[in-house]
Design a protein around this motif. Structure first.
Motif, PDB file in Angstrom:
ATOM      1  N   THR A  57       1.022  -1.438   0.017  1.00 22.54           N
ATOM      2  CA  THR A  57      -0.231   0.193   0.053  1.00 22.54           C
ATOM      3  C   THR A  57       0.897   0.986   0.127  1.00 22.54           C
ATOM      4  N   THR A  58       1.900   1.132   0.912  1.00 23.81           N
ATOM      5  CA  THR A  58       2.309   2.285   0.546  1.00 23.81           C
ATOM      6  C   THR A  58       3.406   2.574   0.173  1.00 23.81           C
ATOM      7  N   ARG A  59       4.048   1.657  -0.891  1.00 16.27           N
ATOM      8  CA  ARG A  59       4.382   1.338  -2.046  1.00 16.27           C
ATOM      9  C   ARG A  59       3.823   2.289  -3.418  1.00 16.27           C
ATOM     10  N   ARG A  60       2.316   2.006  -3.144  1.00 14.07           N
ATOM     11  CA  ARG A  60       1.604   2.654  -4.115  1.00 14.07           C
ATOM     12  C   ARG A  60       1.968   4.098  -4.356  1.00 14.07           C
ATOM     13  N   TRP A  61       1.537   4.778  -2.639  1.00 11.90           N
ATOM     14  CA  TRP A  61       0.903   6.105  -2.477  1.00 11.90           C
ATOM     15  C   TRP A  61       2.699   6.363  -2.872  1.00 11.90           C
ATOM     16  N   ALA A  62       4.098   6.136  -3.237  1.00 11.84           N
ATOM     17  CA  ALA A  62       4.678   6.673  -3.583  1.00 11.84           C
ATOM     18  C   ALA A  62       5.242   6.938  -4.823  1.00 11.84           C
ATOM     19  N   GLU A  63       3.980   5.960  -5.417  1.00 12.79           N
ATOM     20  CA  GLU A  63       4.403   5.141  -7.083  1.00 12.79           C
ATOM     21  C   GLU A  63       3.268   6.470  -6.987  1.00 12.79           C
ATOM     22  N   ARG A  64       2.325   7.359  -6.816  1.00  7.68           N
ATOM     23  CA  ARG A  64       1.063   7.807  -7.462  1.00  7.68           C
ATOM     24  C   ARG A  64       1.864   9.168  -6.206  1.00  7.68           C
ATOM     25  N   THR A  65       2.728   9.862  -6.467  1.00  2.00           N
ATOM     26  CA  THR A  65       3.092  10.870  -5.813  1.00  2.00           C
ATOM     27  C   THR A  65       4.470  11.057  -6.777  1.00  2.00           C
ATOM     28  N   VAL A 114       5.923   1.024   6.871  1.00  2.00           N
ATOM     29  CA  VAL A 114       6.637   2.524   6.113  1.00  2.00           C
ATOM     30  C   VAL A 114       7.807   2.937   5.211  1.00  2.00           C
ATOM     31  N   GLU A 115       8.539   1.541   5.347  1.00  2.00           N
ATOM     32  CA  GLU A 115      10.006   1.354   4.504  1.00  2.00           C
ATOM     33  C   GLU A 115       9.774   2.239   3.052  1.00  2.00           C
ATOM     34  N   PRO A 116       9.138   1.674   2.893  1.00  2.00           N
ATOM     35  CA  PRO A 116       8.866   2.065   1.362  1.00  2.00           C
ATOM     36  C   PRO A 116       8.637   3.501   0.938  1.00  2.00           C
ATOM     37  N   LEU A 117       8.453   4.593   1.858  1.00  2.00           N
ATOM     38  CA  LEU A 117       8.424   5.489   1.608  1.00  2.00           C
ATOM     39  C   LEU A 117       9.545   6.247   2.117  1.00  2.00           C
ATOM     40  N   ARG A 118      10.549   5.806   2.506  1.00  2.00           N
ATOM     41  CA  ARG A 118      11.880   5.987   3.305  1.00  2.00           C
ATOM     42  C   ARG A 118      12.291   5.778   2.294  1.00  2.00           C
ATOM     43  N   GLU A 119      12.490   4.487   1.262  1.00  2.00           N
ATOM     44  CA  GLU A 119      13.139   3.930   0.280  1.00  2.00           C
ATOM     45  C   GLU A 119      12.987   4.781  -0.751  1.00  2.00           C
ATOM     46  N   SER A 120      11.764   5.498  -1.060  1.00  2.00           N
ATOM     47  CA  SER A 120      11.506   6.652  -2.035  1.00  2.00           C
ATOM     48  C   SER A 120      12.029   8.084  -1.943  1.00  2.00           C
ATOM     49  N   GLY A 121      12.282   8.477  -1.001  1.00  3.41           N
ATOM     50  CA  GLY A 121      12.449   8.913  -0.509  1.00  3.41           C
ATOM     51  C   GLY A 121      11.341  10.585  -0.032  1.00  3.41           C
ATOM     52  N   ARG A 122      10.274   9.837  -0.133  1.00  2.22           N
ATOM     53  CA  ARG A 122       8.856  10.415   0.329  1.00  2.22           C
ATOM     54  C   ARG A 122       9.012  10.933   1.749  1.00  2.22           C
ATOM     55  N   LEU A 123       9.463   9.802   3.058  1.00  5.80           N
ATOM     56  CA  LEU A 123       9.002  10.484   4.548  1.00  5.80           C
ATOM     57  C   LEU A 123       9.693  11.387   4.760  1.00  5.80           C
ATOM     58  N   GLY A 124       8.914  12.304   5.210  1.00  6.86           N
ATOM     59  CA  GLY A 124       8.970  13.215   5.709  1.00  6.86           C
ATOM     60  C   GLY A 124       9.166  13.306   7.536  1.00  6.86           C
ATOM     61  N   THR A 125       8.620  12.113   7.975  1.00  9.58           N
ATOM     62  CA  THR A 125       9.072  12.186   9.641  1.00  9.58           C
ATOM     63  C   THR A 125       7.893  11.100  10.386  1.00  9.58           C
ATOM     64  N   LEU A 126       8.247  10.557  11.100  1.00 10.45           N
ATOM     65  CA  LEU A 126       7.616   9.060  11.682  1.00 10.45           C
ATOM     66  C   LEU A 126       6.793  10.950  12.918  1.00 10.45           C
ATOM     67  N   LEU A 127       5.531   9.914  12.519  1.00 10.36           N
ATOM     68  CA  LEU A 127       4.569  11.319  13.645  1.00 10.36           C
ATOM     69  C   LEU A 127       3.991  10.448  15.617  1.00 10.36           C
ATOM     70  N   ARG A 152      15.346   3.696  16.591  1.00 11.21           N
ATOM     71  CA  ARG A 152      16.538   4.740  16.013  1.00 11.21           C
ATOM     72  C   ARG A 152      17.282   4.787  14.502  1.00 11.21           C
ATOM     73  N   GLY A 153      17.354   5.695  13.953  1.00  6.04           N
ATOM     74  CA  GLY A 153      17.854   5.855  12.585  1.00  6.04           C
ATOM     75  C   GLY A 153      16.445   7.235  11.863  1.00  6.04           C
ATOM     76  N   TRP A 154      15.387   7.042  12.137  1.00  7.44           N
ATOM     77  CA  TRP A 154      14.198   6.977  11.827  1.00  7.44           C
ATOM     78  C   TRP A 154      13.644   8.601  12.229  1.00  7.44           C
ATOM     79  N   PRO A 155      13.375   9.434  10.934  1.00  5.44           N
ATOM     80  CA  PRO A 155      12.720  11.118  12.077  1.00  5.44           C
ATOM     81  C   PRO A 155      11.916  10.855  12.281  1.00  5.44           C
ATOM     82  N   PHE A 156      11.942  11.597  13.684  1.00  2.00           N
ATOM     83  CA  PHE A 156      10.620  11.572  14.796  1.00  2.00           C
ATOM     84  C   PHE A 156      10.413  12.496  15.056  1.00  2.00           C
TER      85      PHE A 156
END
Length: 300
Positions: A57-65, A114-127, A152-156
């Motif tokens: 699902t999140t991979r599709r989010w990345a692909e559609r943006t 959430v990893e597909p968003l990080r891999e695609s450079g589309r992750l802003g942060t974990l909230l 640890r290692g994630w934007p937070f």
């Protein structure tokens, strides 16, 4: 200069979908996200708070943006100490004891999602939005630190809902705690004068990112239904009052996310458009999203 990105807290909210903001031909799952991403450069993905999405699902989010788009992803309710219904957990975890082992498993699945968003450079942060019951003190600080250790290692980013965290006498200590954890402090806008009102503190605690969530100024903040708590149409004057604080955030962080959580109908999208226009006028050398409003209307 900082990128200042405006958006809304979600793009699939029923009230937004039924408001007419999405035009015909853009009301299916793919069409909505593509349309939204053509008008705003950031969105809060709030659905993972309620149920863990599949990585597909999140991979599709990345692909559609487009490249440069940002998703700020809310943490699952169990990870932040909120009451969590069994149905909100994956089916194979619903019979497990509510212990550290379950938290570790939910975190692992949330991170995988959430990893597909990080891999695609589309992750802003974990909230990580904590409940109003989390009052400041040693046990609360240890809990937040434990959450940060898992991530640890994630934007937070951290949003507190107990107002004592940001009272003037404690604001400096709270900001120092988050800075030590390399956690972004989430500033909030709510109505003032109620017991649950959040002070509008807006410190920069990481150079990477600053976040403001505009919850509206409903007199029912802290009580009633979601619609009662968040129904508000921002005026231009109310949003203009935030401009000095937004400028200060932009001076201290590489990126600033301004996310509107006021409902109902298209109120959040209209407020985001108005804030973008105000910023384009007042801070022309900083980057707000350049796409025009789909309707040209100001916030009501």
């Amino acid at each position: 200069m900082a990128r200042i990105l405006m958006g809304t807290c979600g793009w699939t909210d029923r009230a937004l979908v039924t408001s007419g903001w999405y035009p015909p031909g853009h009301r299916d799952a793919e069409g909505r996200l593509r349309y939204y991403a053509g008008r705003f450069p950031v969105v809060e993905a709030d659905s993972p708070y309620y149920a863990l999405p599949a990585p597909a699902t999140t991979r599709r989010w990345a692909e559609r943006t487009p490249a440069g788009f940002r998703f700020d992803v809310k943490a699952h309710s169990l990870l932040t100490g909120h009451p969590t219904r069994p149905a909100a957990l994956p089916a194979d975890l619903r019979g497990r004891a509510r212990d550290e082992g379950l938290l570790d498993e939910v975190w692992a699945r949330y991170a995988e999602a959430v990893e597909p968003l990080r891999e695609s450079g589309r992750l802003g942060t974990l909230l990580f939005q904590y409940p109003p019951s989390l009052a400041p003190g040693p046990r609360a600080e240890a809990f937040v630190s434990g959450c940060r250790e898992r991530a640890r290692g994630w934007p937070f980013a951290v949003e507190f809902r107990h107002p004592d965290w940001w009272r003037p006498e404690r604001e400096r200590a709270t900001a120092a705690l988050l800075a030590d954890l390399d956690a972004t402090a989430v500033a909030v806008d709510t109505v003032q004068g109620l017991p649950a009102s959040m002070p509008p503190a807006a410190p920069v605690t990481t150079a990477r990112l600053a976040v403001v969530r505009f919850h509206g100024r409903s007199p029912h903040w802290g009580t009633g239904s979601k619609e009662d708590r968040f129904r508000h149409d921002y005026t231009e004057r109310e949003l203009a009052g935030w401009l000095p604080r937004v400028r200060a955030l932009a001076a201290g962080a590489d990126e600033v996310h301004l996310l509107f959580n006021n409902c109902c109908a298209d109120a959040a999208a209209m407020a985001a458009d108005t804030m973008r226009r105000l910023l384009d006028t007042s801070v022309p050398h900083q980057t707000a999203h350049p796409a025009p409003s789909p309707s040209g209307r100001a916030a009501r």
